[in-house]
Design a protein around this motif. Structure first.
Motif, mmCIF file in Angstrom:
data_model
loop_
_atom_site.group_PDB
_atom_site.id
_atom_site.type_symbol
_atom_site.label_atom_id
_atom_site.label_comp_id
_atom_site.label_asym_id
_atom_site.label_seq_id
_atom_site.Cartn_x
_atom_site.Cartn_y
_atom_site.Cartn_z
ATOM 1 N N HIS A 77 5.755 -10.997 -7.706
ATOM 2 C CA HIS A 77 6.946 -11.330 -8.211
ATOM 3 C C HIS A 77 6.709 -11.498 -9.700
ATOM 4 O O HIS A 77 7.606 -11.478 -10.656
ATOM 5 C CB HIS A 77 7.616 -12.665 -7.830
ATOM 6 N N GLN A 78 5.406 -11.561 -10.161
ATOM 7 C CA GLN A 78 5.301 -11.642 -11.715
ATOM 8 C C GLN A 78 4.813 -10.645 -12.429
ATOM 9 O O GLN A 78 4.864 -10.473 -13.644
ATOM 10 C CB GLN A 78 3.897 -12.783 -11.881
ATOM 11 N N VAL A 79 4.737 -9.317 -11.664
ATOM 12 C CA VAL A 79 4.332 -8.210 -12.237
ATOM 13 C C VAL A 79 5.507 -7.311 -12.164
ATOM 14 O O VAL A 79 6.296 -7.140 -11.220
ATOM 15 C CB VAL A 79 3.425 -7.299 -11.494
ATOM 16 N N ALA A 80 5.960 -6.742 -13.359
ATOM 17 C CA ALA A 80 6.991 -6.012 -13.666
ATOM 18 C C ALA A 80 7.089 -4.563 -12.719
ATOM 19 O O ALA A 80 5.909 -4.237 -12.502
ATOM 20 C CB ALA A 80 7.175 -5.428 -15.139
ATOM 21 N N PRO A 81 8.045 -4.284 -12.280
ATOM 22 C CA PRO A 81 8.171 -3.064 -11.404
ATOM 23 C C PRO A 81 7.664 -1.845 -12.005
ATOM 24 O O PRO A 81 6.974 -1.034 -11.265
ATOM 25 C CB PRO A 81 9.633 -2.907 -11.059
ATOM 26 N N GLU A 82 7.961 -1.679 -13.161
ATOM 27 C CA GLU A 82 7.297 -0.416 -13.734
ATOM 28 C C GLU A 82 5.683 -0.432 -13.848
ATOM 29 O O GLU A 82 5.177 0.440 -13.929
ATOM 30 C CB GLU A 82 7.822 -0.153 -15.536
ATOM 31 N N VAL A 83 5.427 -1.647 -14.092
ATOM 32 C CA VAL A 83 3.847 -1.867 -14.169
ATOM 33 C C VAL A 83 3.191 -1.350 -12.534
ATOM 34 O O VAL A 83 2.237 -0.764 -12.516
ATOM 35 C CB VAL A 83 3.497 -3.150 -14.638
ATOM 36 N N LEU A 84 4.033 -2.043 -11.564
ATOM 37 C CA LEU A 84 3.535 -1.554 -10.431
ATOM 38 C C LEU A 84 3.607 -0.103 -10.006
ATOM 39 O O LEU A 84 2.775 0.589 -9.352
ATOM 40 C CB LEU A 84 4.246 -2.471 -9.198
ATOM 41 N N THR A 85 4.632 0.402 -10.600
ATOM 42 C CA THR A 85 4.699 1.868 -10.328
ATOM 43 C C THR A 85 3.594 2.771 -11.103
ATOM 44 O O THR A 85 2.990 3.887 -10.538
ATOM 45 C CB THR A 85 6.222 2.303 -10.961
ATOM 46 N N ALA A 86 3.298 2.141 -12.216
ATOM 47 C CA ALA A 86 2.167 2.810 -13.125
ATOM 48 C C ALA A 86 0.975 2.709 -12.166
ATOM 49 O O ALA A 86 0.181 3.748 -12.093
ATOM 50 C CB ALA A 86 2.129 2.143 -14.300
ATOM 51 N N MET A 87 0.731 1.660 -11.725
ATOM 52 C CA MET A 87 -0.519 1.431 -10.773
ATOM 53 C C MET A 87 -0.648 2.360 -9.657
ATOM 54 O O MET A 87 -1.822 2.988 -9.491
ATOM 55 C CB MET A 87 -0.507 -0.195 -10.288
ATOM 56 N N ARG A 88 0.387 2.525 -9.160
ATOM 57 C CA ARG A 88 0.517 3.373 -7.764
ATOM 58 C C ARG A 88 0.277 4.732 -8.310
ATOM 59 O O ARG A 88 -0.437 5.449 -7.408
ATOM 60 C CB ARG A 88 1.742 3.202 -7.079
ATOM 61 N N LYS A 89 0.789 5.248 -9.263
ATOM 62 C CA LYS A 89 0.438 6.407 -9.977
ATOM 63 C C LYS A 89 -0.761 6.633 -10.195
ATOM 64 O O LYS A 89 -1.590 7.651 -9.944
ATOM 65 C CB LYS A 89 1.432 6.738 -11.137
ATOM 66 N N ALA A 90 -1.362 5.665 -11.040
ATOM 67 C CA ALA A 90 -2.770 5.693 -11.147
ATOM 68 C C ALA A 90 -3.829 5.684 -9.755
ATOM 69 O O ALA A 90 -4.876 6.419 -10.114
ATOM 70 C CB ALA A 90 -3.016 4.595 -12.163
ATOM 71 N N ILE A 91 -3.474 4.889 -9.068
ATOM 72 C CA ILE A 91 -4.103 4.904 -7.725
ATOM 73 C C ILE A 91 -4.285 6.426 -7.336
ATOM 74 O O ILE A 91 -5.246 7.038 -6.802
ATOM 75 C CB ILE A 91 -3.618 3.949 -6.791
ATOM 76 N N THR A 92 -3.176 7.128 -7.232
ATOM 77 C CA THR A 92 -3.237 8.627 -6.634
ATOM 78 C C THR A 92 -4.107 9.433 -7.429
ATOM 79 O O THR A 92 -4.919 10.177 -7.068
ATOM 80 C CB THR A 92 -1.648 8.939 -6.859
ATOM 81 N N ASN A 93 -4.009 9.338 -8.884
ATOM 82 C CA ASN A 93 -4.753 10.317 -9.693
ATOM 83 C C ASN A 93 -6.161 9.905 -9.601
ATOM 84 O O ASN A 93 -7.036 10.738 -9.573
ATOM 85 C CB ASN A 93 -4.168 9.919 -11.186
ATOM 86 N N ILE A 94 -6.655 8.265 -9.463
ATOM 87 C CA ILE A 94 -8.076 8.265 -9.493
ATOM 88 C C ILE A 94 -8.757 8.776 -8.252
ATOM 89 O O ILE A 94 -9.794 9.347 -8.251
ATOM 90 C CB ILE A 94 -8.229 6.711 -9.693
ATOM 91 N N GLU A 95 -8.003 8.392 -7.227
ATOM 92 C CA GLU A 95 -8.380 8.803 -5.731
ATOM 93 C C GLU A 95 -8.371 10.288 -5.639
ATOM 94 O O GLU A 95 -9.791 10.784 -5.230
ATOM 95 C CB GLU A 95 -7.499 8.370 -4.482
ATOM 96 N N ALA A 96 -7.806 10.971 -6.446
ATOM 97 C CA ALA A 96 -7.682 12.576 -6.344
ATOM 98 C C ALA A 96 -8.790 12.901 -7.232
ATOM 99 O O ALA A 96 -9.527 13.842 -6.753
ATOM 100 C CB ALA A 96 -6.431 13.159 -6.679
ATOM 101 N N TYR A 97 -9.104 12.411 -8.304
ATOM 102 C CA TYR A 97 -10.349 12.754 -9.178
ATOM 103 C C TYR A 97 -11.617 12.705 -8.333
ATOM 104 O O TYR A 97 -12.514 13.392 -8.481
ATOM 105 C CB TYR A 97 -10.135 11.873 -10.589
ATOM 106 N N HIS A 98 -11.585 11.394 -7.641
ATOM 107 C CA HIS A 98 -13.191 10.945 -7.357
ATOM 108 C C HIS A 98 -13.190 11.693 -5.868
ATOM 109 O O HIS A 98 -14.191 11.911 -5.548
ATOM 110 C CB HIS A 98 -13.140 9.476 -7.223
ATOM 111 N N ALA A 99 -12.181 12.292 -5.244
ATOM 112 C CA ALA A 99 -12.414 12.930 -4.172
ATOM 113 C C ALA A 99 -12.966 14.267 -4.425
ATOM 114 O O ALA A 99 -13.814 14.851 -3.502
ATOM 115 C CB ALA A 99 -11.065 13.243 -3.589
ATOM 116 N N LYS A 100 -12.789 14.754 -5.490
ATOM 117 C CA LYS A 100 -13.417 16.054 -5.798
ATOM 118 C C LYS A 100 -14.894 16.100 -6.341
ATOM 119 O O LYS A 100 -15.582 16.872 -6.279
ATOM 120 C CB LYS A 100 -12.788 16.688 -7.219
ATOM 121 N N GLN A 101 -15.300 14.755 -6.669
ATOM 122 C CA GLN A 101 -16.737 14.307 -6.601
ATOM 123 C C GLN A 101 -17.515 14.083 -5.663
ATOM 124 O O GLN A 101 -18.621 14.199 -5.518
ATOM 125 C CB GLN A 101 -16.856 13.272 -7.788
ATOM 126 N N LYS A 102 -16.924 13.890 -4.418
ATOM 127 C CA LYS A 102 -17.457 13.594 -3.242
ATOM 128 C C LYS A 102 -18.354 14.610 -2.634
ATOM 129 O O LYS A 102 -18.299 15.778 -2.601
ATOM 130 C CB LYS A 102 -16.353 13.181 -2.203
#
Length: 180
Positions: A77-102
């Motif tokens: 409730h304290q985190v702005a919706p646009e920050v949450l959206t940015a976090m979720r986008k970052a999660i997708t990008n970070i996971e995709a990047y590290h999956a290539k290193q596996k």
């Protein structure tokens, strides 16, 4: 912008300045750290709570050391919706990047019967430290937790210092929940 001409003197100064930041310069803290470690070994949580009070100016107890589901819900409730959206986008990008290193296990045999290969096994658990206070960045959570998850680590424990109110920064809690 000031240009520096590289010559033998400036190269030496650059190297000396870099070495000042080297881990080799941490010897001056060894005795203090050793004393803290000894105290924690001997006094356990009591020592940790004392150091949290001393360094973070926060009161933490056996009852408040773990974050509750209610605290996590409040953080959303304290985190702005646009920050949450940015976090979720970052999660997708970070996971995709590290999956290539596996890396994966593989085995092969030669005509003479020799077996060659490698077995890749993730470690069972990791501890993640996330800075707090003025350096409470959700990216610190994501960039530490997600590579471990992608690698297949089963148990990830995260610790972070609380604010003076004894609570973890909301964006840190949300990032931790989103990262799993």
């Amino acid at each position: 912008m000031r240009m520096i001409e590289l010559n033998s003197e400036t190269r030496t100064n650059i190297l000396e300045n870099l070495l000042k930041r080297s881990p080799n310069q941490y010897d001056q803290y060894a005795d203090v750290v050793a004393e803290i470690l000894k105290d924690v070994r001997e006094n356990g949580d009591k020592a940790l709570f004392s150091y949290t009070q001393r360094f973070d100016k926060a009161t933490v107890t056996k009852e408040t050391i773990r974050v509750t589901d209610d605290e996590i819900e409040d953080a959303y409730h304290q985190v702005a919706p646009e920050v949450l959206t940015a976090m979720r986008k970052a999660i997708t990008n970070i996971e995709a990047y590290h999956a290539k290193q596996k890396q994966y296990s593989w085995f092969d045999s030669t005509p003479d019967g020799t077996i060659l290969g490698q077995k890749v096994t993730p470690i069972a658990s990791v501890g993640v430290y996330v800075p707090g206070g003025k350096a409470a960045y959700p990216s610190s959570v994501l960039m530490n937790v997600l590579p471990a998850k992608v690698a297949g680590v089963d148990r990830i424990a995260m610790t972070t210092p609380p604010g003076r109110d004894g609570l973890v920064a909301p964006q840190t809690l949300v990032a931790a929940k989103e990262a799993g």
